[in-house]
Motif scaffolding. Structure first.
Motif, PDB file in Angstrom:
ATOM      1  N   GLY A  49      50.012  70.845 -69.921  1.00 59.17           N
ATOM      2  CA  GLY A  49      50.060  72.229 -69.445  1.00 59.17           C
ATOM      3  C   GLY A  49      50.865  73.131 -70.355  1.00 59.17           C
ATOM      4  O   GLY A  49      51.511  74.075 -69.892  1.00 59.17           O
ATOM      5  N   SER A  50      50.797  72.855 -71.681  1.00 54.71           N
ATOM      6  CA  SER A  50      51.502  73.729 -72.621  1.00 54.71           C
ATOM      7  C   SER A  50      50.452  74.554 -73.389  1.00 54.71           C
ATOM      8  O   SER A  50      49.394  74.865 -72.843  1.00 54.71           O
ATOM      9  CB  SER A  50      52.386  72.869 -73.516  1.00 54.71           C
ATOM     10  N   GLY A  59      48.155  74.107 -75.800  1.00 56.26           N
ATOM     11  CA  GLY A  59      46.774  73.642 -75.939  1.00 56.26           C
ATOM     12  C   GLY A  59      46.059  73.568 -74.598  1.00 56.26           C
ATOM     13  O   GLY A  59      44.941  74.090 -74.441  1.00 56.26           O
ATOM     14  N   ALA A  97      53.185  66.747 -66.928  1.00 58.62           N
ATOM     15  CA  ALA A  97      54.230  65.798 -66.550  1.00 58.62           C
ATOM     16  C   ALA A  97      55.488  66.480 -66.039  1.00 58.62           C
ATOM     17  O   ALA A  97      56.294  65.860 -65.337  1.00 58.62           O
ATOM     18  CB  ALA A  97      54.558  64.912 -67.756  1.00 58.62           C
ATOM     19  N   ALA A 106      49.801  61.538 -66.149  1.00 61.53           N
ATOM     20  CA  ALA A 106      48.607  60.687 -66.299  1.00 61.53           C
ATOM     21  C   ALA A 106      49.051  59.340 -66.853  1.00 61.53           C
ATOM     22  O   ALA A 106      49.773  59.289 -67.847  1.00 61.53           O
ATOM     23  CB  ALA A 106      47.619  61.352 -67.244  1.00 61.53           C
ATOM     24  N   HIS A 128      62.505  69.087 -77.605  1.00 59.99           N
ATOM     25  CA  HIS A 128      61.063  69.372 -77.569  1.00 59.99           C
ATOM     26  C   HIS A 128      60.597  69.949 -76.235  1.00 59.99           C
ATOM     27  O   HIS A 128      59.604  70.673 -76.194  1.00 59.99           O
ATOM     28  CB  HIS A 128      60.263  68.104 -77.897  1.00 59.99           C
ATOM     29  N   TYR A 137      62.510  73.687 -89.776  1.00 63.12           N
ATOM     30  CA  TYR A 137      62.688  75.007 -89.168  1.00 63.12           C
ATOM     31  C   TYR A 137      63.398  74.945 -87.823  1.00 63.12           C
ATOM     32  O   TYR A 137      64.202  75.825 -87.501  1.00 63.12           O
ATOM     33  CB  TYR A 137      61.368  75.788 -89.117  1.00 63.12           C
ATOM     34  N   ASP A 149      49.089  69.566 -80.518  1.00 59.96           N
ATOM     35  CA  ASP A 149      49.926  68.698 -81.354  1.00 59.96           C
ATOM     36  C   ASP A 149      49.516  67.225 -81.314  1.00 59.96           C
ATOM     37  O   ASP A 149      50.026  66.424 -82.092  1.00 59.96           O
ATOM     38  CB  ASP A 149      51.392  68.786 -80.903  1.00 59.96           C
ATOM     39  N   LEU A 174      51.682  73.072 -84.736  1.00 60.18           N
ATOM     40  CA  LEU A 174      52.162  74.447 -84.588  1.00 60.18           C
ATOM     41  C   LEU A 174      51.559  75.079 -83.342  1.00 60.18           C
ATOM     42  O   LEU A 174      50.397  74.815 -82.993  1.00 60.18           O
ATOM     43  CB  LEU A 174      51.770  75.282 -85.808  1.00 60.18           C
ATOM     44  N   GLY A 175      52.326  75.961 -82.718  1.00 58.36           N
ATOM     45  CA  GLY A 175      51.849  76.637 -81.517  1.00 58.36           C
ATOM     46  C   GLY A 175      50.612  77.493 -81.796  1.00 58.36           C
ATOM     47  O   GLY A 175      49.693  77.571 -80.980  1.00 58.36           O
TER      48      GLY A 175
HETATM   49  C1  FAD Z   1      62.093  74.190 -80.611  1.00 58.90           C
HETATM   50  C2  FAD Z   1      60.676  74.436 -81.045  1.00 58.90           C
HETATM   51  C3  FAD Z   1      60.357  75.610 -81.697  1.00 58.90           C
HETATM   52  C4  FAD Z   1      59.048  75.835 -82.105  1.00 58.90           C
HETATM   53  N1  FAD Z   1      58.769  77.012 -82.750  1.00 58.90           N
HETATM   54  C5  FAD Z   1      57.486  77.268 -83.134  1.00 58.90           C
HETATM   55  C6  FAD Z   1      57.165  78.508 -83.741  1.00 58.90           C
HETATM   56  O1  FAD Z   1      58.031  79.366 -83.936  1.00 58.90           O
HETATM   57  N2  FAD Z   1      55.878  78.720 -84.116  1.00 58.90           N
HETATM   58  C7  FAD Z   1      54.893  77.796 -83.900  1.00 58.90           C
HETATM   59  O2  FAD Z   1      53.719  78.051 -84.243  1.00 58.90           O
HETATM   60  N3  FAD Z   1      55.176  76.607 -83.308  1.00 58.90           N
HETATM   61  C8  FAD Z   1      56.439  76.331 -82.907  1.00 58.90           C
HETATM   62  N4  FAD Z   1      56.740  75.143 -82.296  1.00 58.90           N
HETATM   63  C9  FAD Z   1      55.663  74.155 -82.093  1.00 58.90           C
HETATM   64  C10 FAD Z   1      54.881  74.466 -80.833  1.00 58.90           C
HETATM   65  O3  FAD Z   1      55.772  74.653 -79.765  1.00 58.90           O
HETATM   66  C11 FAD Z   1      53.914  73.323 -80.551  1.00 58.90           C
HETATM   67  O4  FAD Z   1      53.039  73.215 -81.647  1.00 58.90           O
HETATM   68  C12 FAD Z   1      53.102  73.575 -79.292  1.00 58.90           C
HETATM   69  O5  FAD Z   1      53.947  73.665 -78.156  1.00 58.90           O
HETATM   70  C13 FAD Z   1      52.101  72.443 -79.061  1.00 58.90           C
HETATM   71  O6  FAD Z   1      51.465  72.642 -77.855  1.00 58.90           O
HETATM   72  P1  FAD Z   1      50.699  71.442 -77.139  1.00 58.90           P
HETATM   73  O7  FAD Z   1      50.075  72.028 -75.918  1.00 58.90           O
HETATM   74  O8  FAD Z   1      49.804  70.755 -78.088  1.00 58.90           O
HETATM   75  O9  FAD Z   1      51.799  70.356 -76.769  1.00 58.90           O
HETATM   76  P2  FAD Z   1      53.225  70.371 -76.063  1.00 58.90           P
HETATM   77  O10 FAD Z   1      53.833  71.724 -76.112  1.00 58.90           O
HETATM   78  O11 FAD Z   1      53.969  69.232 -76.647  1.00 58.90           O
HETATM   79  O12 FAD Z   1      52.890  70.061 -74.537  1.00 58.90           O
HETATM   80  C14 FAD Z   1      52.377  68.848 -74.093  1.00 58.90           C
HETATM   81  C15 FAD Z   1      52.014  68.969 -72.633  1.00 58.90           C
HETATM   82  O13 FAD Z   1      51.462  67.731 -72.211  1.00 58.90           O
HETATM   83  C16 FAD Z   1      52.110  67.280 -71.032  1.00 58.90           C
HETATM   84  N5  FAD Z   1      51.972  65.821 -71.016  1.00 58.90           N
HETATM   85  C17 FAD Z   1      52.265  64.936 -72.000  1.00 58.90           C
HETATM   86  N6  FAD Z   1      51.947  63.687 -71.602  1.00 58.90           N
HETATM   87  C18 FAD Z   1      51.446  63.785 -70.341  1.00 58.90           C
HETATM   88  C19 FAD Z   1      50.937  62.864 -69.397  1.00 58.90           C
HETATM   89  N7  FAD Z   1      50.868  61.563 -69.662  1.00 58.90           N
HETATM   90  N8  FAD Z   1      50.527  63.329 -68.202  1.00 58.90           N
HETATM   91  C20 FAD Z   1      50.574  64.654 -67.902  1.00 58.90           C
HETATM   92  N9  FAD Z   1      51.027  65.571 -68.772  1.00 58.90           N
HETATM   93  C21 FAD Z   1      51.459  65.135 -69.973  1.00 58.90           C
HETATM   94  C22 FAD Z   1      53.522  67.831 -71.150  1.00 58.90           C
HETATM   95  O14 FAD Z   1      54.156  67.875 -69.893  1.00 58.90           O
HETATM   96  C23 FAD Z   1      53.208  69.226 -71.712  1.00 58.90           C
HETATM   97  O15 FAD Z   1      52.800  70.084 -70.675  1.00 58.90           O
HETATM   98  C24 FAD Z   1      58.035  74.875 -81.862  1.00 58.90           C
HETATM   99  C25 FAD Z   1      58.361  73.692 -81.188  1.00 58.90           C
HETATM  100  C26 FAD Z   1      59.659  73.470 -80.775  1.00 58.90           C
HETATM  101  C27 FAD Z   1      60.002  72.198 -80.052  1.00 58.90           C
END
Ligand code: FAD
Length: 463
Positions: free
Chosen positions: A11-12, A14, A36, A82, A138, A165, A289, A306-307
């Protein structure tokens, strides 16, 4: 099979982007997002600013509130992890925080489990934890733990292991909180995403702001001292003491669930997906990610957590999972970071990466002013432009300059040029804006590109 039930794990950035896109395109689709923790659509990119105190409350980090998300018609299953994907039955088996087992049925599944903090091979890292003042960063939970250590243990000093960074954002954040900060980096220079010539400028900014920087220094172990502080042991047998230690040495894609469902792995151990964000497993897409990244300048996928990328991949996965047909256009690795009064940014490839990708690169350096020097407050910007010597094609750019020098938007000009496969000479010809307090008739971006073109002319001239 027509899709009526779309299930998303994560729920982030992506996962939520995928859910929003699916609901936007088809309001009849039943979309469930399982995560989670209890923080759907929170900006973890903002964690350093929550810890520094510049963001006053953790709730302010929500891109959208839970109510906003539910108003789109999606169902959120918070605090639900999950545990297994039963791919043949089209089911996901999950467990709630209170221990209840749940089964979710799906027609199409999107895995957006993101990444977890890398845990480098440092002795003691697995034995010590947040109650000892040892932290990773994280998740929202990680940030709350750092806040708690600062508030309850009131450490005077912090050691940050890793000068990427996030390490540098935290160096600023913890300095702002009044801690004496030391950054320890294994490589020869800080911020290794840019060339060392620019890393050196960033290092100077850190030391000017009271941060101690140790490069070429490997951390071998962590131990707890009798006074409650932590000791960071370096390879030279020294013990560096601090009340708070933050290990931020990168991330590792979270792939176990997808692999157990039959997805294969690609670059860097991330889930292999095609440009439609489809995994090799039937009816399972993935984004963010946890997946490898198609790059517009490289012949094969890479890993760029990256976000920016996670948002775009999520949208593509959400659209395709409900029957659409769209592709992720590919990343250029465009990124930017603020370090005290400086901003550092890059897009595209550095020299060494370009060579590995099969180009014949050359990089030139320039330091044009951000605006006309006769108007008060101008600053030079250090710019390194990389281009292909065979075709003249722009391959990358790196910039370091003052925080008011529009570094982020200037790197975006280069990113736009890269996206459209322009040459360095094309950049020179762009019609960009100008007024003396903000720029020059040839913008700094163009002056640096001109330097690259002139260098090529000089290098190819008969001697
Ligand atoms: C401190 C920090 C600063 C950052 N700054 C930048 C920036 O300035 N610019 C930029 O582009 N990027 C930045 N990033 C990177 C960016 O935050 C990530 O690339 C982005 O959050 C990835 O999103 P995501 O949805 O793939 O995964 P995540 O944000 O890692 O989220 C994963 C999701 O999956 C859920 N999950 C995982 N496993 C399970 C499971 N088994 N069951 C249910 N749910 C599960 C988690 O609860 C979460 O909701 C930063 C990251 C950090 C940590």
């Amino acid at each position: 099979m027509s899709t009526r039930r779309l299930l998303i794990i994560g729920g982030s950035d992506g996962g939520i982007m995928a859910a929003l896109r699916a609901r936007e395109l088809d309001p009849d689709i039943d979309v469930t997002v399982m995560l989670a923790d209890a923080y759907p659509n929170f900006s973890i990119c903002g964690l350093p600013y929550l810890i520094s105190g510049e963001v006053g409350h953790w709730r302010n980090l929500a891109h959208r509130t839970t109510a906003d998300l539910e108003a789109t018609g999606m169902t959120l299953a918070l605090d639900t992890t999950a545990e297994r994907i039963a791919a043949t039955d089209h089911q996901v088996l999950a467990r709630t925080a209170s221990g209840d087992e749940l089964t979710f049925d799906y027609d199409k599944l999107i895995v957006a489990t993101g990444a977890v903090s890398a845990r480098p091979p440092i002795a003691g890292l697995d034995r010590l934890g947040v109650s000892d003042g040892l932290h990773l960063l994280h998740t929202m939970g990680d940030a709350f733990a750092v806040q708690s250590t600062i508030e309850h243990r009131q450490p005077e000093s912090a050691i940050i292991v890793g000068a990427g960074y996030i390490g540098l954002e935290m160096a600023e954040g913890l300095t702002t909180r009044g801690l004496q900060v030391t950054v320890i980096e294994r490589l020869p220079e800080v911020l290794p995403t840019v060339d060392p010539q620019l890393g050196e400028v960033v290092r100077q900014q850190l030391t000017d702001n009271g941060v101690k920087v140790m490069t070429n220094t490997a951390v071998s172990a962590l131990t707890k001292l009798d006074n409650g502080n932590l000791c960071v042991h370096t390879a030279d047998d020294a013990c560096h003491e601090a009340g708070l230690v933050l290990v931020v040495t990168g991330v590792k894609p979270d792939v176990d669930l997808a692999v157990s469902a039959g997805a294969t792995l690609g670059y860097g151990g991330a889930i292999a997906v095609d440009r439609r964000m489809q995994t090799g497993a039937p009816d399972i897409y993935a984004a963010g990610d946890c997946v490898h990244t198609h790059h517009r300048l490289m012949p094969a996928p890479t890993y760029l957590p990256l976000g920016t990328t996670a948002h775009k991949q999520g949208r593509v996965a959400g659209e395709n999972a409900i029957g659409g047909d769209t592709e992720f256009a590919g990343s250029l690795g465009t990124q930017v970071v603020k370090i005290f009064e400086l901003v550092a940014a890059r897009t595209g490839l550095k020299d060494i990466e370009a060579t590995a990708a099969g180009y014949r690169p050359h990089t030139t350096a320039a330091s044009p002013d951000d605006h006309k020097a006769y108007y008060p407050g101008s600053h030079p910007i250090d710019i390194r432009v990389t281009g292909d010597t065979t075709t003249g094609r722009l391959l990358g750019a790196q910039l370091v300059g003052h925080r008011h020098s529009e570094i982020a938007k200037r790197v975006d000009t280069y990113a736009t040029a890269l996206f459209h496969e322009m040459t360095a000479a094309d950049v020179e010809r762009l019609d960009l804006s100008y007024t003396p307090p903000l720029g020059s008739p040839y913008d700094a971006v163009q002056v640096a590109a001109q330097r690259w073109v002139a260098d090529q002319r000089a290098l190819s001239a008969p001697t």
